[in-house]
Write a protein that holds these residues in place. Structure first.
Motif, PDB file in Angstrom:
ATOM      1  N   GLY A 161      17.910 -46.926  36.794  1.00  0.00           N
ATOM      2  CA  GLY A 161      16.975 -45.933  36.107  1.00  0.00           C
ATOM      3  C   GLY A 161      17.945 -44.847  35.407  1.00  0.00           C
ATOM      4  N   THR A 162      19.203 -44.640  35.473  1.00  0.00           N
ATOM      5  CA  THR A 162      19.565 -43.624  34.703  1.00  0.00           C
ATOM      6  C   THR A 162      19.235 -43.884  32.842  1.00  0.00           C
ATOM      7  OG1 THR A 162      21.563 -43.873  35.559  1.00  0.00           O
ATOM      8  CG2 THR A 162      21.693 -43.012  33.312  1.00  0.00           C
ATOM      9  N   ARG A 163      18.918 -43.111  32.516  1.00  0.00           N
ATOM     10  CA  ARG A 163      18.265 -42.929  30.618  1.00  0.00           C
ATOM     11  C   ARG A 163      19.705 -42.037  30.026  1.00  0.00           C
ATOM     12  NH1 ARG A 163      14.200 -41.663  35.094  1.00  0.00           N
ATOM     13  NH2 ARG A 163      15.266 -39.600  35.030  1.00  0.00           N
ATOM     14  N   VAL A 164      20.076 -43.126  28.678  1.00  0.00           N
ATOM     15  CA  VAL A 164      20.897 -42.899  28.061  1.00  0.00           C
ATOM     16  C   VAL A 164      20.080 -42.507  26.897  1.00  0.00           C
ATOM     17  CG1 VAL A 164      22.594 -44.141  27.258  1.00  0.00           C
ATOM     18  CG2 VAL A 164      22.252 -44.261  29.454  1.00  0.00           C
ATOM     19  N   PHE A 165      21.021 -42.214  26.242  1.00  0.00           N
ATOM     20  CA  PHE A 165      20.609 -41.265  24.732  1.00  0.00           C
ATOM     21  C   PHE A 165      21.890 -40.866  23.924  1.00  0.00           C
ATOM     22  CE2 PHE A 165      18.711 -38.503  21.728  1.00  0.00           C
ATOM     23  CZ  PHE A 165      17.594 -38.812  21.080  1.00  0.00           C
ATOM     24  N   VAL A 166      22.014 -42.112  23.140  1.00  0.00           N
ATOM     25  CA  VAL A 166      23.311 -41.677  22.587  1.00  0.00           C
ATOM     26  C   VAL A 166      22.544 -40.907  20.673  1.00  0.00           C
ATOM     27  CG1 VAL A 166      24.835 -42.423  21.022  1.00  0.00           C
ATOM     28  CG2 VAL A 166      24.613 -42.523  23.441  1.00  0.00           C
ATOM     29  N   VAL A 199      20.136 -44.536  19.893  1.00  0.00           N
ATOM     30  CA  VAL A 199      20.622 -45.607  21.053  1.00  0.00           C
ATOM     31  C   VAL A 199      19.840 -45.214  22.563  1.00  0.00           C
ATOM     32  CG1 VAL A 199      22.369 -47.058  22.385  1.00  0.00           C
ATOM     33  CG2 VAL A 199      22.533 -46.404  19.976  1.00  0.00           C
ATOM     34  N   TYR A 200      18.783 -46.226  22.950  1.00  0.00           N
ATOM     35  CA  TYR A 200      18.482 -45.229  24.665  1.00  0.00           C
ATOM     36  C   TYR A 200      17.781 -46.498  24.597  1.00  0.00           C
ATOM     37  CZ  TYR A 200      14.056 -45.677  21.617  1.00  0.00           C
ATOM     38  OH  TYR A 200      12.785 -47.112  21.185  1.00  0.00           O
ATOM     39  N   GLY A 201      17.981 -46.366  26.103  1.00  0.00           N
ATOM     40  CA  GLY A 201      17.170 -47.189  27.359  1.00  0.00           C
ATOM     41  C   GLY A 201      17.616 -46.105  28.592  1.00  0.00           C
TER      42      GLY A 201
END
Ligand SMILES: C[S@@+](CC[C@H](N)C(=O)[O-])C[C@H]1O[C@@H](n2cnc3c(N)ncnc32)[C@H](O)[C@@H]1O
Length: 227
Positions: A149-154, A222-224
């Motif tokens: 569930g962690t939202r990753v955004f780079v 990059v996101y997911g």
């Protein structure tokens, strides 16, 4: 062109001052806008019952952490940078606008990071990847502090095809900036990774759940959501 690595840390007083003085209003507000758009269905800007936690990797003077803190008032942010002078600048700026209680700063290289929290609700990073000589460090750190569930955004820079194109991008987007910033921008463009290289990093680091997207002539995201 081949990648030309640059120094990892931005720690000279001149670099730190120039970076903190630069006008990042447009790119950094766009960063927050895109992050909120990418997770529009799962990331609420309205406070819920409990505090949430975010991690900013390579925070620099923490301008993006402060913007994130203002956009999401129910978040507590841990912000990490390996450059002690950057962290000192971030501390001054956070205090000046009363956000020092919401943003906790850590001076640490990614390779030596030991945070008390084991996971975060959101992990974000802007313009760190191109500094890293071992790019898998950013993805490894994200894996380490992400849970389901962690939202990753780079977001980061894309390497142009030629040094001449890099010089053109500096002229187009940084002609009014201080010389030290223009030089940093040029070196950063030359040190940036290509889309193919980033895709390879994501595969190698088991981050296939992320989407890689070019969003301008010089940036990708990059996101997911971590499975
Ligand atoms: C271009 S700045 C970006 C700062 C900030 N994210 C922003 O967008 O304004 C990159 C930052 O990453 C930090 N950095 C580079 N390599 C690092 C590493 N291995 N571990 C921790 N921080 C690092 C640098 O010191 C620098 O402050």
């Amino acid at each position: 062109m081949h990648r030309i690595a640059e120094a990892e840390l931005m720690n000279t007083p001149e670099q730190v001052q120039a970076y903190a003085n630069a006008d990042f209003e447009q790119p950094h507000s766009y960063f927050i806008e895109l992050l909120l758009d990418c997770f529009a269905d799962s990331l609420s800007t309205e406070p819920g019952d409990s505090l949430c936690y975010a991690l900013d990797l390579g925070c620099g003077p923490a301008d993006i952490s402060r913007r994130f803190a203002r956009a999401l008032p129910h978040y507590q942010i841990d912000a990490v940078d390996g450059a002690a002078n950057m962290i000192a600048m971030a501390a001054r700026l956070n205090q000046a606008c009363g956000l020092d209680q919401r943003i906790q700063l850590f001076t640490a290289l990614l390779s030596e990071l030991e945070l008390a929290r084991t996971h975060y609700d959101v992990i974000f990073s802007n313009s760190l990847l191109h500094h890293l000589h071992d790019p898998d460090q950013i993805w490894g750190t994200i894996n380490r502090y992400a849970q389901t569930g962690t939202r990753v955004f780079v977001m980061d820079l894309l390497r142009p095809e030629t040094t001449a194109q890099a010089a053109e991008l500096v002229q187009t987007y940084a002609s009014d900036e201080a010389e030290i910033l223009r030089q940093d921008f040029y070196h950063s463009l030359c040190a940036a990774y290509s889309l193919d290289e980033v895709q390879g990093q994501l595969q190698r680091c088991s981050m296939d759940y992320c989407t890689l997207k070019q969003i301008s002539d010089r940036h990708f995201i990059v996101y997911g959501v971590s499975p």
